[in-house]
Each structure stands twice: as C-alpha cells, then as structure tokens.
Scaffold this active site. Sequence first.
Site, PDB file in Angstrom:
ATOM      1  CG  ASP A 323      -1.865   1.108   1.313  1.00  0.00           C
ATOM      2  OD1 ASP A 323      -2.775   1.140   0.474  1.00  0.00           O
ATOM      3  OD2 ASP A 323      -1.709   1.974   2.195  1.00  0.00           O
ATOM      4  CD  GLU A 352      -2.348   2.500  -3.379  1.00  0.00           C
ATOM      5  OE1 GLU A 352      -3.533   2.785  -3.624  1.00  0.00           O
ATOM      6  OE2 GLU A 352      -1.858   2.533  -2.221  1.00  0.00           O
TER       7      GLU A 352
END
Length: 611
Positions: A323, A352
């Site tokens: 993330d 990400e």
Amino acid sequence: MKKLLYLLLFTYGFAFAQAERVEPPFWYSGMHNPELQILFYGKNIAQYTPTVSNNVVIKNVVKTENPNYVFVTIDTKNVPASELTFSFKNKNKVAFTQKYELKQREANSAQRKSYDSSDMMYLIMPDRFANGNPNNDSEKSTTEKVKRDNPNGRHGGDIEGIIKNLDYIKELGATAVWSTPLCEDNDPRGSYHGYGQSDVYKIDPRYGTNEDYLRLSAEVKKKGMKLVLDYVTNHWGAEHWMYKDLPMYEWVHQFPGYSQSNYRMSTQFDTNASQIDKRQCVDGWFVPSMPDLNQSNPLVLNYLTQNAIWWIEYADLDGFRVDTYSYNDKEGIAKWTKAITDEYPYFNIVGEVWMQNPAHMAYWQKDSKIGAIESYNSHLPSVMDFSLYDALQWSFNDDNAGWDNGMQKVYNNFTNDFLYPDINSILVFAENHDTNRINQNYKNDFKKYQMAMAIVATVRGIPQLYYGSEIGMAGDKGKGDGDIRHDFPGGWAGDANNAFTKAGRDTQQQQYFDFTSKLFTWRKGKEVIHTGKTTQYIPDNNVYVYFRYNDKETVMVAINNSAEAKTFKTARFAENIKNHKIANDVLTGKTVDVGGEVTMEPKSVLVLELN
C-alpha cells in the site's frame, strides 16, 4: 509473607521484571541474512543487560530514549533450529529469562515461486466478502463492534468466509487471492478496511486467528492458487501499541506532531522540487489516524523488514501488494524491498504507485532507466498500471471517435510501454477497493463490462479483478467508500440471494459471472497472453484492434466502442494476420472469417484465436 517476598525480589533486582512483548515472536534458522534484531518491551527493561544461551553471539544492543525498549541483535549463522534463552541481568544477577525459538524453515522456502503474468488476482475486502464465523463478529478485545447497517462499520466478513468460498473464486479463473490487510486494526471506527493496523504480528480477532490465516494459506494452495498479503510500510494506526509508547521521538514523522501529506508524489523525483514540498509529501501523514512511519530510521526499517519476512515464512505466502508504496522514504523502501527479494529471489511485490503518468510509475519499477538517471533503484518487481485504469474507467462511454478520447485513450496508454523495464510484471485492472466501480460508471451496461474485462484479460501484465464485479456489483465512491465496498450477496445468513451459487444468482448476475469465468479460465492456459508480444493499431472510427502473439499462437482482439455496427477490412492487419483466414471467437465459440472484412455489433468485443 507476601510483603517479605516483594521486598526480597526488589532488593535483588527482580521487581517482577518481564518482557511484555517480544517481536518477532520467533524466527527461523538458515535465513539468507543471519542477523536478527529482537525487540524486547517491558517496564524499564533497558536497565537490564541481556545475554543469550547456546553460544549465540549478541552483535549489538540498542537502548533508546524510552527505557521500556531494548533491541538485541544476534547472529544466527550456523545456529540450528533450537530454543534459546535470553537472560536479563541487573548487577550480574538474573532478573528474568525469556525463551526464544528458532524454528526450522520449510524445504526450499527461499526459492518459493510467486505470482506472475500467468496469474489472475482476485481482490477481496474480507469484512465485506463473507461471514463464515458469526461468533467472532464483535470480539471483546477490540473497540468497534459489528454494525452491518452502517456502510462504514464492521459487517462481520472473515477468514472463514474466504475459505468457504475458495471454489467460487477458482471457478472464476482466478489463480491468486489478494485480501486487504487482515492484521488487527483497533481504530474506534472505520476499522474494517484494515489499513490502520494496531498489531502487525496478530490477525484481527474479528477475522479469526493467526492459525486461521495459516489454514487459509494452506487451503488456497490446495486449490492450486496463491495467497498475496497486503502489506503497509508507510503508516500504522493511531491505536498501534507502539505508537502509544514510542521507542523514540523519531519512530514516526513529527513536525512536531501531526501534519498531513500534500500527496504530491512527483516531488520524489522532480529535480525542481523544493525540499519543503518533498518533505511534506513523504513525511506528512496520510490521514490523522495513521501515524507516518520513518523508514529512514534504521530501527523502524529493520522492524518492518523482519515483520514482512516473518509473515512470508510463517504463513507460506506467495507475494505482497504494498500500500502507498511511493509515499515512503524512497531510499528506505528500496532497502526494504531488496532485503525481501534477496531472501526470496522469485518473490513478487507489486507497489501501489497511484500516478497518472506512465513515466512516473515506471520510475518505481526495478531497474528503471528513468530512476537510473539519479542512480535510484527501488528493487520493486511490479507496479500498478493506473494510467490504464484511468482509460478503462470512462472510455466506453465515448460513443464517438476523437483525437484523444474513446479507444484512443487505451491505445495511448500502451504507447508508453517502452518506459517499463519489465512490461509483463505490472498489475492491470479496471477498478479496485479505492475507486468507483466500473459497473457504476457504465450503469451496468453488460457490453461495456465485456469490453473492459476483455482488455484486462488480454493485454500484457497481471490482471486483477475486484470482488463482486463479476456479478455486476456497482458502487459510487461519491457516496463514500462504503458504497464501493458492498457486502457480497450470499455471504451472510439471511441474504436475499446467494450469488456464490448458480442457483442463487439472478439472470444479470449469472450473465456477468458466465462471461467472466469463461474469459479468465481461457486465459489460464494461454502462454501467448502471459508472455507474448503486442502489436496495436491506431483506432479507426472508435474500433481498436491489437494482437498478442508468439512463435506458436496469435490472438486478435477487436473492440468496437461505437454505438453503431462497424465493418472493417482486415488487410490493414496483414502483418499479424499473415496467412490466417479463419479464427475462433473465444467468447462465443463461433468461427469468424478474417480473410477479408469483419463486421462487429455496436459496443462489442471479439477475442479471436487465429487458426
């Protein structure tokens, strides 16, 4: 008598001394990096001097400004699987001891294979997928209790719900399962998404136990699939036990106190960026409830590295999704990534990097020529193709051709493929848990869903499907995140219909499911899609044609994004069609003549295997 005992213990330095936490809780022998740094936490534990049994060498002891922490680094090289004993002494008297286990690694653990372009990844938000064990919905040790009528509350989905529906996931053609974080998130509200973790060594009890997660891993592998963990390096939650008693002021970024990120990730590589803007992006907090971790601090970085490796070994993981990758200290996150891939050379990690410019995204992939300009290498094997996502979100609403709209947006994305050092190792998707659902954007127009999914399934890279899209689930982010994270119908007792079963699906759900399953099941065995080359042709009248090919096979994909039927001559595509005259349409099973011209219905797609 008790008072006398207390007095004796205090006099001899014991004073009920103990380690309240030990992290990692255990480790493994035979690791590539033999150095292990163990965190011991307890009241005034820094007053004691640690020693260890079995002739194990203590290489370093770090005591911080907080006396409740001691970081002890040992050398595990050539130390067999065994139980060690740490002794904590005060004035040469043992105050307390702590057992510590080095476990035996699984055979060939370091050589484990990971997900790649032959896989299709199915993304699940576990709280919203299926409630397999209602008994853990409102667990005593956690603050937020189940409240299913609250779109942003806990709904009760759990690990057991995933396990019970693995056959459904496999039937879709998925070969890898990515779940949003499952570690404990004890935020008082909004904890269901799991990105504000409060204990990174413990599965949230509302999802199950650590043992349940191990069982999920084993069951996924029994089905011939892979398990991907969603890892968060950038931040923890404000309820994390360590944030409540920081080892040091610089464990998290402080300004002092809170300051929010400006989210301008381009400052990470912009040669013209000001230092204050760069700092505000990297060191600023994502949101007030998520303390921003300082990866430039060696203790923090080592803690995160060991935690990630521990989960790989412990849960037999097949890959990570990371993330907010590009919000981390970029030197620190590169070291973190390299440490993991040094330990596991074939382990895939997708980061990400939510940016719209392909050059900006390519910067973050391992061995990027763009990053090399400033001698930077992230060591990150895979990034997420957010520029393709941008194109797929709305392009199929453009009925009329234009210079830069409709299918031209999709075409333009692939003109930038030369920027990526490994174009097959990027994640391709039309939506995820943070975006509008495409079935919302396209008002459940099945033909538009077909076109979007056909592209995701047939272009280069690793396709990802977001749970529920395959049965037509929609959701509007403008109404809040809860609207794009609806409960999967049938995951809860008493649901009106059970879309996990054919008998429980309505006509629309079955139509979406059948198409999705057929497409991705076909993809499983297609090396030409997994690793083949691509040739694309400039869209003509909103008709976009591209080919995937290798020495053995050729697949032609044609998309008519116009609201009208279109007929086009195939002579333009001779360099790829070559001597082929007949093709098989994967989606309908019909034979298509590609020797002269092809007619396509409005808003339709052909996936043709050339014979």
